[in-house]
Design a protein around this motif. Sequence first.
Motif, PDB file in Angstrom:
ATOM      1  N   ALA A 534       1.901  22.808 -33.428  1.00  0.00           N
ATOM      2  CA  ALA A 534       2.140  23.786 -32.366  1.00  0.00           C
ATOM      3  C   ALA A 534       2.054  25.214 -32.896  1.00  0.00           C
ATOM      4  CB  ALA A 534       3.500  23.535 -31.727  1.00  0.00           C
ATOM      5  N   ARG A 538      -0.718  28.142 -32.010  1.00  0.00           N
ATOM      6  CA  ARG A 538      -0.394  29.492 -31.499  1.00  0.00           C
ATOM      7  C   ARG A 538      -1.048  30.579 -32.344  1.00  0.00           C
ATOM      8  NH1 ARG A 538       4.620  26.856 -30.390  1.00  0.00           N
ATOM      9  NH2 ARG A 538       5.436  27.404 -32.456  1.00  0.00           N
ATOM     10  N   ARG A 634      -4.256  27.084 -26.949  1.00  0.00           N
ATOM     11  CA  ARG A 634      -2.798  27.056 -26.786  1.00  0.00           C
ATOM     12  C   ARG A 634      -2.364  25.798 -26.024  1.00  0.00           C
ATOM     13  NH1 ARG A 634      -2.538  31.597 -24.877  1.00  0.00           N
ATOM     14  NH2 ARG A 634      -1.955  32.788 -26.743  1.00  0.00           N
ATOM     15  N   ARG A 635      -3.042  25.523 -24.915  1.00  0.00           N
ATOM     16  CA  ARG A 635      -2.665  24.349 -24.112  1.00  0.00           C
ATOM     17  C   ARG A 635      -2.890  23.055 -24.881  1.00  0.00           C
ATOM     18  NH1 ARG A 635      -5.548  26.869 -19.778  1.00  0.00           N
ATOM     19  NH2 ARG A 635      -7.180  25.304 -20.102  1.00  0.00           N
ATOM     20  N   THR A 637      -3.064  22.410 -28.159  1.00  0.00           N
ATOM     21  CA  THR A 637      -2.166  22.157 -29.291  1.00  0.00           C
ATOM     22  C   THR A 637      -0.730  21.923 -28.832  1.00  0.00           C
ATOM     23  OG1 THR A 637      -2.038  24.568 -29.603  1.00  0.00           O
ATOM     24  CG2 THR A 637      -3.565  23.356 -31.003  1.00  0.00           C
ATOM     25  N   GLU A 638      -0.294  22.599 -27.780  1.00  0.00           N
ATOM     26  CA  GLU A 638       1.051  22.336 -27.259  1.00  0.00           C
ATOM     27  C   GLU A 638       1.153  20.922 -26.718  1.00  0.00           C
ATOM     28  OE1 GLU A 638       1.872  25.353 -24.430  1.00  0.00           O
ATOM     29  OE2 GLU A 638       2.392  26.886 -25.938  1.00  0.00           O
ATOM     30  N   ARG A 639       0.137  20.507 -25.961  1.00  0.00           N
ATOM     31  CA  ARG A 639       0.152  19.132 -25.442  1.00  0.00           C
ATOM     32  C   ARG A 639       0.006  18.128 -26.583  1.00  0.00           C
ATOM     33  NH1 ARG A 639      -3.663  19.654 -21.947  1.00  0.00           N
ATOM     34  NH2 ARG A 639      -2.282  20.231 -20.232  1.00  0.00           N
ATOM     35  N   LYS A 642       3.286  17.630 -28.333  1.00  0.00           N
ATOM     36  CA  LYS A 642       4.160  16.774 -27.524  1.00  0.00           C
ATOM     37  C   LYS A 642       3.772  15.302 -27.700  1.00  0.00           C
ATOM     38  CE  LYS A 642       5.844  16.266 -22.751  1.00  0.00           C
ATOM     39  NZ  LYS A 642       5.402  14.882 -22.511  1.00  0.00           N
TER      40      LYS A 642
END
Length: 699
Positions: A534, A538, A634-635, A637-639, A642
Motif C-alpha cells: 500500500a 502511494r 492508487r486504487r 495497490t490499495e485493493r 486488502k
Amino acid sequence: MSWLRALRETARSGLTVERRRLAPVIAARAALGLALVVGFSLAVFGPAVAAASAFGAFQAAIATFQRSWRPRPTLALASGASLAVSTFLGYLTVSHDALFLALLLLWTFLSGLAWAAGPTVGIIASSNVAIMLVTVTLPTSVATAAGHAVMIFAGGVVQAALVVLLPVRPWGAQRDALADALAAEADYARRLRHDPVAPFDPVPLMTARSAAAVTPGQARRRPSELHGARGLAERIRPVLASLADPAVGVPEDGPARARVRELLASAASVLDAAAHAIRHGEPVTLPPPAVAALRTPDTGAILHGPSRRAALRLVALLGDVVETAEPRTETSGRGATARELPGHGATARERPTLVRLTPIVVAKARAELRRDSPILRHAIRVSAVTAAGYLLGAVLPFGHGYWAPMTSVMVMRPDFSQTYARSVARFGGTLVGVALATAVVQSAHPDLYLSAGLAVLCAFAMYLLMRTGYAAGQVFVAAYVVFLLGMEGVGVTQTVRDRVMLTLIGGLLAMLAYALYPAWETPLLRGRLADWLASVGRYAAAVTARYADPAGPGSPDVREALLNTRAARVAWQEAVERATHEPVRHRGLSHAATEQADHALAEFGRVAMLMEAHLPERGAEPVSAAATLAESLRRATERGAKDVRERKAPGWDDLRETLDAWSDDPPDHFLLHKGAVLLLEALDEVTTALTDSTRARAR
C-alpha cells in the motif's frame, strides 16, 4: 522451523562472540566515573552506600553506550535519575510484601510498554527494574534509602560530567551514520556498473536521517560538514539508478555504456572520499582520475537525452557533496560561510528535549494498549514472570532471591529470538563470571578496597566487550556484582550457588513465558507485506501525479510517500528476519513466496524511483494521462493490499485497464508508458508469488 532447531539456533546466537571494533578510551572513561563514585562513597559513607552508588554510575555508563542520537550526558542523567526514583520507591514498599509486589508488577509492566518508544528507552527502563531489585536490599531506613537514591543520581551526574569534560570523538555517531550513507551510495554505484538494476538497501539513508535530528542545543554546536550531505545523498541515488538502467538510460553494450560505467566508478570514488572526510573530520581528498573522468567534455558527445541529463545532474550533485563535506569553522578558504553550504537553509530536523519527549512516550505507550500489540504482550509477560520469579526466590532455600526476577527482566525482549538467545547467554555468562570471581576471591582474599578495584576492572571489561555479544558482557557483569556485594562480606560459596541456580530459574521462566504467551511474527507477515504494498503504491501514485501537475523535483508529498515506503519496507524486512528464527510453520506465506514478493515490490519501488528521477520541472508541460495512471495505481495497490491481508490473490484490473486504453494512443513521454508497464509487471510477480504459495500450502 522446529522447536529443537529454533532452540539450537538461538543458543548458538546467544553464545556467539562477534569481532567488533573496540573503544577502549570510552570504556576507560566510563570505568573512571565508576571508580570515582565508588572510591568517594567508600571513603565517606561505607560499603553499603558505595554499592548503591556504584549501581547508579554503572547503569548510567551503560546508557551512554546505547545506539541513540541524544547527547550522552542526557542519557546518563536520565538513567541516574530514573534509577534513583525506582530505588527509593522500592525501598518505601519493600517491607510490605503485597505492596512491593504491586509496585514491582506496575513498574515492570510500564518498563515493558516503554519499548514502544524505542530500544534505548526500553533498555533503561528494564535495567531500572532489575537494579531496583538489588538496591532495595541495601538501605536500613527511609533516610538511608533517600541517601542511597541521591548517591545513585550522583553516579549519573559524574558519568555525564566526564562525557562533557573528557570528550571522545564528539559527534562520532552522527559522523558515522552520514559517512555510512555516502559509502552505501558509493557501493551502489559500483554494483550498478555490473548490474544495472542492482537493489539498494535504504537502511543507511534512514539511519542518517534519524541521526540528523537534533535538539536545540545540538543544533547550535553541530559541525558544518554534517549539514546538507544527507539530502544530497538522497537525491544522488535515483540519478545513479537512472543513469545505469537500460530502460531509461543507455544500451547494455557500446561506447555509451562504457562511459556510464566510467562515470559510476568515478562517482563511487568521490562518494568514498567524502565519506572518509566526514567520518574523520578531515578535508576531502579527491582521486585525480575520478575528477578527470567527471570533468571530461566527451560526456555530452557520447550520451544523449535522459542519460545525458542524468550525467550532468550527477556531476553537479557530486560537486555539492564535496563542498558540503569540507570541514569549516566560520569560513572556508574560498570565503564561503557555513550558511552558504548546500542544504543549510533548510530547516533542521528537530529532536524533542526530554521534557517534551515525555508526552510523546506516553502517547506511544497508550497506542500499544491493544490486543494484537506485541509490545503489550511483552509488558504482560515480563511483569508476570518478574513477579513469579520474585515469589519463587522468596520461597526457595536460597539467599539473594532477587537474582531470578532480575535475570528475567534483563533477558526478556518483545521478540522470540532475542529472549531465548539472551537467556542462554545470561546463564552461560553468569556461570563463567561467578566461577572466575570465586576463584579470585578464594585465592587472593581481597579486602574492601581491592574488591572495589576488582569490581571497577570488571566493569571496564564489560564496557569494552559489551558490543561483541551479550554472553561476553555477562561474564564480567556477574563478576562485577560478586565483587561489589563482596565488599559487605557476602559469602562466596553461597554467592556461587545462589547466583547460578537463580539465574537458571529466571532464564527458564522467561523462555517458558514466551512459549506459553508468544507474540509470533510469522502469522503477521501478510499484514506487513500488505502495508509495504500500500505504501509503495502511494509513492508511485504521488510520483506519477507530478507528471500531470509539475511541481519540480522537491515535491513534499513525494518525499513523504517515499519515507513512508522505506519505513514499511524496513518493518517488513525486520518481520521476515524475526520470523525466520521462530518455531512456527508458515501460515499462507512460504519462504519462497516471501523472497519472490520481496523482490517484486523492491523492483516496483525501483521503477517508481526512476520515474521520480525524471520528474518535470515546475512549470513544465503537464502530461494529462498521468493523472489517470496515478489514480489507477492508487486504487489497484490499495485493493491489492486488502486482498493480501484477506489471503486472496491480488488483481490489478484498474492498472491493466489504463494500460490497455493507452495501446493505441500512449502518452507523449519517454518514460511514463514504459514505467507503467514495468510497474504492472512487478505487481504481477507479487500475484504469482502469493498464488504459488497458496497452492503449495493446499498440497
